[in-house]
Design an enzyme around this catalytic site. Structure first.
Site, short mmCIF file in Angstrom:
data_model
loop_
_atom_site.label_atom_id
_atom_site.label_comp_id
_atom_site.label_asym_id
_atom_site.label_seq_id
_atom_site.Cartn_x
_atom_site.Cartn_y
_atom_site.Cartn_z
N LYS A 114 14.45 7.55 -7.84
CA LYS A 114 14.80 6.14 -7.60
C LYS A 114 16.26 5.84 -7.91
CE LYS A 114 10.41 3.75 -7.72
NZ LYS A 114 9.64 2.63 -8.25
N LYS A 198 6.84 10.75 1.02
CA LYS A 198 5.70 9.90 0.63
C LYS A 198 5.70 8.59 1.44
CE LYS A 198 5.94 7.75 -3.28
NZ LYS A 198 6.07 7.29 -4.66
N LYS A 201 6.72 1.78 0.17
CA LYS A 201 7.03 0.37 0.44
C LYS A 201 8.47 0.19 0.90
CE LYS A 201 4.22 -1.46 -3.30
NZ LYS A 201 4.21 -1.90 -4.70
P1 AMP Z 1 3.28 1.08 -6.67
O1 AMP Z 1 3.26 0.37 -5.37
O2 AMP Z 1 4.42 2.03 -6.81
O3 AMP Z 1 3.11 0.17 -7.84
O4 AMP Z 1 1.99 2.00 -6.64
C1 AMP Z 1 0.69 1.50 -6.86
C2 AMP Z 1 -0.32 2.62 -6.83
O5 AMP Z 1 -0.35 3.21 -5.52
C3 AMP Z 1 -0.01 3.77 -7.79
O6 AMP Z 1 -1.21 4.21 -8.38
C4 AMP Z 1 0.60 4.83 -6.92
O7 AMP Z 1 0.40 6.13 -7.42
C5 AMP Z 1 -0.17 4.63 -5.62
N1 AMP Z 1 0.61 5.08 -4.45
C6 AMP Z 1 1.81 4.59 -4.02
N2 AMP Z 1 2.23 5.23 -2.91
C7 AMP Z 1 1.27 6.17 -2.64
C8 AMP Z 1 1.12 7.17 -1.61
N3 AMP Z 1 2.02 7.32 -0.65
N4 AMP Z 1 0.01 7.95 -1.64
C9 AMP Z 1 -0.93 7.79 -2.61
N5 AMP Z 1 -0.85 6.87 -3.60
C10 AMP Z 1 0.24 6.06 -3.62
#
Ligand code: AMP
Ligand code: TRP
Length: 333
Positions: A114, A198, A201
């Site tokens: 990041k 990956k 967002k």
């Molecule tokens: P975040 O949006 O970064 O707060 O992520 C929220 C949850 O979604 C966390 O448990 C992440 O590990 C999961 N997550 C985010 N992106 C992915 C992805 N591309 N594949 C699987 N899990 C994801």
């Protein structure tokens, strides 16, 4: 055995299929088991480790809560709240940061990704982000933490921090060492445009992800445009290793259909991507668009969402407030 579940999602907009298949779908399954106590947190303090627009942040907090509910989390059977409402998270984070060695944080790969090349300009908050995450989890004596694969290292750090605190302050078992709940398969959903990246967002291309607010037409269009290769699908799993886009689409199909990759490979053996894509678009539309419709309905119900978060925060405060007071006593305050 009953589990104490805690997990968090950042209100940074564009919640997508990776969030759903990697994390939120599991939250729903865990919440459906009446034995479990579940706490789902909208981690807004984590969100500000990168710059946020004030109005957008407020909307995204509501939208994340709406997404939990629209995905099937029953708010009467769980605590849903936003982190900034409960002071203990920040206080805990400070105390833990005073005993977590910098060497441990220096190993965190998410910070490196990041912060990018110019890490001198990254915020200190982004650097100590995993300690706030440890505080979130440890304040609730969580036994199990469902997350996607990208959070594995942060959970290992959380476990190390809990053990170090207990040892440093001679208070065995005071901070509970949590177990990660990371799906064995499909715990990392990749971009539709690049099978080595990956699904995220923050990807500038909206075509790289299926947003949980996408319509049926948008889902179909994105799947149609998803990157593939020029070979037919084969049922040999080991051949997928060098075909990341194929592996990702087949993985998404398996995960959303609740079936093994082997079963999916059998189903599509010898077929073309056009067959896979049309079936994938169909099943994704049928599973995701009801969620999307519900999010769009709920997001306008500000009063309902604000009250729900408020009530969640007061329940969370009761648990975390007690733990932080005990923690202060142990430290000597
Ligand atoms: P975040 O949006 O970064 O707060 O992520 C929220 C949850 O979604 C966390 O448990 C992440 O590990 C999961 N997550 C985010 N992106 C992915 C992805 N591309 N594949 C699987 N899990 C994801
Ligand atoms: N760091 C997690 C992510 O980016 C979000 C998060 C914050 C979290 N606190 C948490 C996840 C506590 C699980 C438990 O996805």
């Amino acid at each position: 055995m009953s589990k104490k579940i805690f997990s968090g999602v950042q209100p940074t907009g564009n919640l997508h299929l990776g969030n759903y298949l990697g994390a939120i779908k599991n939250f729903v399954d865990l919440n459906n088991d009446d034995e479990n106590e579940c706490i789902f947190c909208v981690v807004d303090l984590h969100a500000i480790t990168t710059k946020q627009d004030k109005e957008q942040l407020r909307n995204n907090i509501r939208e994340t809560a709406a997404t939990f509910i629209a995905s099937g989390i029953d708010p009467s059977k769980s605590i849903i709240f936003n982190q900034s409402k409960v002071h203990a998270h920040s206080e805990g984070s400070w105390m833990l940061s005073c005993m977590a060695p910098m060497g441990w944080l220096n190993r965190m790969t998410q910070f490196k990704e990041k912060a990018g090349k110019d890490k001198e300009k990254a915020s200190v908050g982004l650097y100590i982000y995993p300690i706030l995450m440890a505080s979130d989890i440890l304040l609730y004596d969580a036994t199990h933490v469902p997350v996607g694969e990208d959070q594995k290292q942060h959970l290992e750090l959380t476990r190390d921090i809990a053990q170090k605190f207990n040892k440093d302050f001679n208070c065995a078992d005071f901070l509970k060492v949590p177990e990660p709940l990371i799906k064995k398969d499909f715990s990392r959903i990749m971009s539709l445009k690049d099978g080595l990246k990956k699904m995220s967002k923050s990807d500038p291309s909206d075509l790289s992800r299926i947003n949980l607010t996408d319509t049926k037409d948008e889902i179909t269009n994105k799947i149609k445009k998803a990157k593939t290769d020029s070979f037919p699908i084969s049922n040999e799993k080991n051949k997928l290793k060098d075909r990341p886009e194929a592996e990702n689409l087949l993985g998404i199909y398996s995960s959303i259909s609740n079936q093994t990759l082997d079963k999916t490979l059998e189903e599509f053996d010898g077929k073309n991507f056009s067959d896979l894509k049309s079936q994938l678009a169909e099943i994704l539309s049928s599973k995701i668009s009801p969620i999307s419709d519900e999010i769009k309905k709920l997001i306008n119900e500000h009063k309902y969402l604000d009250e729900l978060l408020e009530q969640g925060a007061s329940k969370a405060e009761e648990i975390a407030g007690k733990k932080i007071n005990e923690m202060k006593k142990i430290i000597g305050f």
